[in-house]
Write a protein that holds these residues in place. Structure first.
Motif, PDB file in Angstrom:
ATOM      1  N   ILE A   1      15.120   0.488   0.229  1.00  0.00           N
ATOM      2  CA  ILE A   1      15.512   1.011  -1.082  1.00  0.00           C
ATOM      3  C   ILE A   1      14.523   2.021  -1.655  1.00  0.00           C
ATOM      4  O   ILE A   1      14.796   2.630  -2.694  1.00  0.00           O
ATOM      5  CB  ILE A   1      15.707  -0.126  -2.100  1.00  0.00           C
ATOM      6  CG1 ILE A   1      14.394  -0.888  -2.327  1.00  0.00           C
ATOM      7  CG2 ILE A   1      16.820  -1.054  -1.649  1.00  0.00           C
ATOM      8  CD1 ILE A   1      14.449  -1.841  -3.516  1.00  0.00           C
ATOM      9  N   GLY A   2      13.378   2.196  -1.004  1.00  0.00           N
ATOM     10  CA  GLY A   2      12.385   3.129  -1.524  1.00  0.00           C
ATOM     11  C   GLY A   2      11.051   2.929  -0.844  1.00  0.00           C
ATOM     12  O   GLY A   2      10.985   2.404   0.273  1.00  0.00           O
ATOM     13  N   TYR A   3       9.993   3.317  -1.529  1.00  0.00           N
ATOM     14  CA  TYR A   3       8.672   3.193  -0.920  1.00  0.00           C
ATOM     15  C   TYR A   3       7.605   2.993  -1.992  1.00  0.00           C
ATOM     16  O   TYR A   3       7.828   3.227  -3.190  1.00  0.00           O
ATOM     17  CB  TYR A   3       8.349   4.406  -0.051  1.00  0.00           C
ATOM     18  CG  TYR A   3       8.423   5.740  -0.765  1.00  0.00           C
ATOM     19  CD1 TYR A   3       7.298   6.295  -1.370  1.00  0.00           C
ATOM     20  CD2 TYR A   3       9.609   6.456  -0.817  1.00  0.00           C
ATOM     21  CE1 TYR A   3       7.356   7.520  -2.011  1.00  0.00           C
ATOM     22  CE2 TYR A   3       9.684   7.677  -1.468  1.00  0.00           C
ATOM     23  CZ  TYR A   3       8.552   8.208  -2.052  1.00  0.00           C
ATOM     24  OH  TYR A   3       8.615   9.424  -2.714  1.00  0.00           O
ATOM     25  N   VAL A   4       6.441   2.552  -1.541  1.00  0.00           N
ATOM     26  CA  VAL A   4       5.297   2.304  -2.411  1.00  0.00           C
ATOM     27  C   VAL A   4       4.531   3.612  -2.597  1.00  0.00           C
ATOM     28  O   VAL A   4       4.380   4.396  -1.660  1.00  0.00           O
ATOM     29  CB  VAL A   4       4.380   1.218  -1.808  1.00  0.00           C
ATOM     30  CG1 VAL A   4       3.174   0.962  -2.708  1.00  0.00           C
ATOM     31  CG2 VAL A   4       5.170  -0.072  -1.576  1.00  0.00           C
ATOM     32  N   THR A   5       4.061   3.854  -3.822  1.00  0.00           N
ATOM     33  CA  THR A   5       3.333   5.080  -4.135  1.00  0.00           C
ATOM     34  C   THR A   5       1.962   4.742  -4.726  1.00  0.00           C
ATOM     35  O   THR A   5       1.629   3.571  -4.949  1.00  0.00           O
ATOM     36  CB  THR A   5       4.114   5.933  -5.147  1.00  0.00           C
ATOM     37  OG1 THR A   5       4.255   5.184  -6.379  1.00  0.00           O
ATOM     38  CG2 THR A   5       5.497   6.290  -4.618  1.00  0.00           C
ATOM     39  N   LYS A   6       1.191   5.779  -5.003  1.00  0.00           N
ATOM     40  CA  LYS A   6      -0.081   5.588  -5.699  1.00  0.00           C
ATOM     41  C   LYS A   6       0.192   5.165  -7.138  1.00  0.00           C
ATOM     42  O   LYS A   6       1.217   5.535  -7.720  1.00  0.00           O
ATOM     43  CB  LYS A   6      -0.890   6.880  -5.670  1.00  0.00           C
ATOM     44  CG  LYS A   6      -1.312   7.311  -4.269  1.00  0.00           C
ATOM     45  CD  LYS A   6      -2.076   8.627  -4.310  1.00  0.00           C
ATOM     46  CE  LYS A   6      -2.494   9.059  -2.905  1.00  0.00           C
ATOM     47  NZ  LYS A   6      -3.205  10.369  -2.916  1.00  0.00           N
ATOM     48  N   PRO A   7      -0.727   4.419  -7.749  1.00  0.00           N
ATOM     49  CA  PRO A   7      -0.465   3.908  -9.102  1.00  0.00           C
ATOM     50  C   PRO A   7      -0.208   5.008 -10.125  1.00  0.00           C
ATOM     51  O   PRO A   7       0.600   4.836 -11.036  1.00  0.00           O
ATOM     52  CB  PRO A   7      -1.726   3.096  -9.432  1.00  0.00           C
ATOM     53  CG  PRO A   7      -2.758   3.522  -8.438  1.00  0.00           C
ATOM     54  CD  PRO A   7      -2.021   3.931  -7.214  1.00  0.00           C
ATOM     55  N   GLU A   8      -0.871   6.139  -9.964  1.00  0.00           N
ATOM     56  CA  GLU A   8      -0.696   7.225 -10.933  1.00  0.00           C
ATOM     57  C   GLU A   8       0.681   7.876 -10.855  1.00  0.00           C
ATOM     58  O   GLU A   8       1.092   8.618 -11.761  1.00  0.00           O
ATOM     59  CB  GLU A   8      -1.777   8.297 -10.761  1.00  0.00           C
ATOM     60  CG  GLU A   8      -1.863   8.906  -9.385  1.00  0.00           C
ATOM     61  CD  GLU A   8      -2.864   8.206  -8.476  1.00  0.00           C
ATOM     62  OE1 GLU A   8      -3.410   8.885  -7.585  1.00  0.00           O
ATOM     63  OE2 GLU A   8      -3.107   6.990  -8.688  1.00  0.00           O
ATOM     64  N   ASP A   9       1.429   7.603  -9.780  1.00  0.00           N
ATOM     65  CA  ASP A   9       2.783   8.168  -9.638  1.00  0.00           C
ATOM     66  C   ASP A   9       3.829   7.347 -10.385  1.00  0.00           C
ATOM     67  O   ASP A   9       5.001   7.736 -10.442  1.00  0.00           O
ATOM     68  CB  ASP A   9       3.166   8.262  -8.156  1.00  0.00           C
ATOM     69  CG  ASP A   9       2.321   9.283  -7.411  1.00  0.00           C
ATOM     70  OD1 ASP A   9       1.881  10.262  -8.045  1.00  0.00           O
ATOM     71  OD2 ASP A   9       2.091   9.095  -6.197  1.00  0.00           O
TER      72      ASP A   9
ATOM     73  N   ARG B   1       0.842  -1.195   0.000  1.00  0.00           N
ATOM     74  CA  ARG B   1       0.000   0.000   0.000  1.00  0.00           C
ATOM     75  C   ARG B   1       0.878   1.245   0.000  1.00  0.00           C
ATOM     76  O   ARG B   1       2.001   1.217   0.515  1.00  0.00           O
ATOM     77  CB  ARG B   1      -0.918   0.002   1.234  1.00  0.00           C
ATOM     78  CG  ARG B   1      -1.903  -1.161   1.274  1.00  0.00           C
ATOM     79  CD  ARG B   1      -2.937  -1.046   0.149  1.00  0.00           C
ATOM     80  NE  ARG B   1      -3.878  -2.179   0.147  1.00  0.00           N
ATOM     81  CZ  ARG B   1      -3.746  -3.255  -0.609  1.00  0.00           C
ATOM     82  NH1 ARG B   1      -2.696  -3.363  -1.421  1.00  0.00           N
ATOM     83  NH2 ARG B   1      -4.631  -4.217  -0.575  1.00  0.00           N
ATOM     84  N   PRO B   2       0.374   2.366  -0.570  1.00  0.00           N
ATOM     85  CA  PRO B   2       1.147   3.614  -0.574  1.00  0.00           C
ATOM     86  C   PRO B   2       1.674   3.965   0.815  1.00  0.00           C
ATOM     87  O   PRO B   2       0.960   3.789   1.809  1.00  0.00           O
ATOM     88  CB  PRO B   2       0.142   4.638  -1.086  1.00  0.00           C
ATOM     89  CG  PRO B   2      -0.769   3.839  -1.980  1.00  0.00           C
ATOM     90  CD  PRO B   2      -0.915   2.511  -1.283  1.00  0.00           C
TER      91      PRO B   2
ATOM     92  N   GLN C   1       0.154  -6.433  -9.009  1.00  0.00           N
ATOM     93  CA  GLN C   1      -0.806  -7.180  -8.210  1.00  0.00           C
ATOM     94  C   GLN C   1      -1.317  -6.382  -7.014  1.00  0.00           C
ATOM     95  O   GLN C   1      -2.405  -6.646  -6.501  1.00  0.00           O
ATOM     96  CB  GLN C   1      -0.192  -8.506  -7.762  1.00  0.00           C
ATOM     97  CG  GLN C   1       0.103  -9.408  -8.949  1.00  0.00           C
ATOM     98  CD  GLN C   1       0.273 -10.858  -8.568  1.00  0.00           C
ATOM     99  OE1 GLN C   1      -0.306 -11.337  -7.593  1.00  0.00           O
ATOM    100  NE2 GLN C   1       1.065 -11.571  -9.329  1.00  0.00           N
ATOM    101  N   SER C   2      -0.530  -5.398  -6.560  1.00  0.00           N
ATOM    102  CA  SER C   2      -0.979  -4.543  -5.457  1.00  0.00           C
ATOM    103  C   SER C   2      -1.644  -3.263  -5.957  1.00  0.00           C
ATOM    104  O   SER C   2      -2.099  -2.452  -5.149  1.00  0.00           O
ATOM    105  CB  SER C   2       0.216  -4.174  -4.557  1.00  0.00           C
ATOM    106  OG  SER C   2       0.753  -5.304  -3.926  1.00  0.00           O
ATOM    107  N   HIS C   3      -1.687  -3.090  -7.277  1.00  0.00           N
ATOM    108  CA  HIS C   3      -2.299  -1.898  -7.887  1.00  0.00           C
ATOM    109  C   HIS C   3      -1.695  -0.619  -7.307  1.00  0.00           C
ATOM    110  O   HIS C   3      -2.398   0.247  -6.776  1.00  0.00           O
ATOM    111  CB  HIS C   3      -3.820  -1.915  -7.687  1.00  0.00           C
ATOM    112  CG  HIS C   3      -4.477  -3.166  -8.170  1.00  0.00           C
ATOM    113  ND1 HIS C   3      -4.562  -3.504  -9.506  1.00  0.00           N
ATOM    114  CD2 HIS C   3      -5.055  -4.191  -7.485  1.00  0.00           C
ATOM    115  CE1 HIS C   3      -5.172  -4.680  -9.634  1.00  0.00           C
ATOM    116  NE2 HIS C   3      -5.478  -5.116  -8.426  1.00  0.00           N
TER     117      HIS C   3
END
Length: 349
Positions: free
Chosen positions: A318-326, A157-158, A255-257
């Motif tokens: 190494i980073g992070y999860v963002t919204k799909p539009e990003d 998730r974001p 798969q996580s959209h």
């Protein structure tokens, strides 16, 4: 349509998109590292299988059969650990051409048993058959995980933090070394008019042992999974890195959209990997992103676990999860941004 147009995972989706699960005991079917089955009150059963073909997945010119046996087991164990579980049993099926002897298979099984002894896994069955195309290895691994604790690819998730164990690209560099020396060997064999033994053609791998071990004798990251349990960290998504970091990130994002943002400066590299990439005139980050066969773990954790994950040895954020539009973005050391592309291993191309 040619199969290579779809690729491995596209073909799997195409063939299984209309499959309907008929049994209540099937918790999760196709699309993850393992299938998840429910038979016991407090445990879920994990099942995975891997097919290794001579000439596609391994080359016996430079892969000792004992190492192949060990690696064949490890690649299956790694899938189970990527679900947060523990491997317990394997079945082993072999397709053999006439050029293999009983002693060859003894050597293969020596490596297989070595891996099973180290990771506490039982060999419980399998099959053998003749093969017209060399050696075929198919292993199915059965594992277990506490009910409801299996980690899938679809839970990121974001704002989740993306983490990687170990370092990346070393296995690919080991493969490049072996392939180079294989070419040198065959050239020298021709120059010496087919002599079977050539001292001059034997490679000198002094100082390259780590890279070769990462390719020929990888390890599965049981230690990371157990440490996460000890600290009470439950990843929201996880995969093992078999096809390359970029490809695995794509699977989790799809798969996580979601999207992702990872930073070049945080991608873990070993000194030998960087040094060898420079010798080959390769970009080491490209090797780390797309090389594959590292069998490290890529996983996402909630932001609230940031301090606790810092206590896990040999794990990097190494980073992070963002919204799909990003989008799915790699940020380089100079601040430039590039779209990530899945350019890792695809056996059908």
């Amino acid at each position: 349509m040619k199969i290579e147009e779809l690729g491995e995972f596209g073909l799997i989706r195409h063939l299984t998109q209309t499959v309907e699960l008929k049994n209540d005991s099937t918790v999760k079917g196709v699309s993850d590292d393992c299938a998840v089955l429910h038979f016991a009150e407090d445990k879920d059963t994990l099942v995975t299988t891997d097919l290794l073909l001579e000439g596609v997945h391994f080359d016996l010119t430079y892969v000792p059969l004992k190492h192949l046996g060990y690696k064949s087991a490890i690649v299956n164990f790694s899938d189970v650990y990527a679900m947060g579980g523990m491997p317990r049993q394997i079945t082993v099926s072999l397709g053999l051409s006439q050029r293999f002897s009983v002693e060859d298979m003894d050597e293969f099984y020596d490596g297989l048993r070595l891996a099973c002894d180290k990771y506490g896994v039982d060999i419980v069955g399998g099959d053998t058959s003749s093969s017209m195309t060399g050696l075929t290895v198919s292993i199915t691994c059965i594992g277990e995980v506490e009910r409801g604790r299996a980690v899938y690819r679809n839970g990121a998730r974001p704002t989740d933090i993306l983490c990687v164990s170990g370092n990346l690209g070393a296995a690919y560099m080991g493969l490049q070394l072996l392939e180079r020396e294989k070419d040198v060997y065959y050239r020298q064999l021709q120059e010496h008019k087919g002599q079977e033994t050539l001292e001059a053609a034997q490679p000198d791998f002094a100082g390259k042992e780590y890279l070769l071990e990462r390719q020929l004798k990888p390890e599965a990251r049981r230690d990371v999974v157990m440490r996460l349990r000890e600290l009470g960290i439950q990843p929201t998504a996880m995969m093992d890195i078999s096809d390359g970091l970029s490809s695995e990130l794509m699977h989790i994002c799809e798969q996580s959209h979601c999207g992702c943002r990872i930073y070049e400066e945080h991608i873990p590299l070993d000194y030998e990997t960087a040094s060898q990439a420079e010798e080959f005139n390769m970009n080491v980050i490209t090797c780390a992103l797309n090389g594959g066969e590292d069998y490290e773990l890529l996983f996402a954790i909630p932001l609230a676990d940031k301090d606790r994950i810092a206590q896990v040895e040999d794990v990097r954020m190494i980073g992070y999860v963002t919204k799909p539009e990003d989008g799915r973005v790699l940020v380089t050391r100079d601040g430039s941004q590039f779209d990530l592309k899945a350019q890792g291993w695809n056996p059908l191309k």
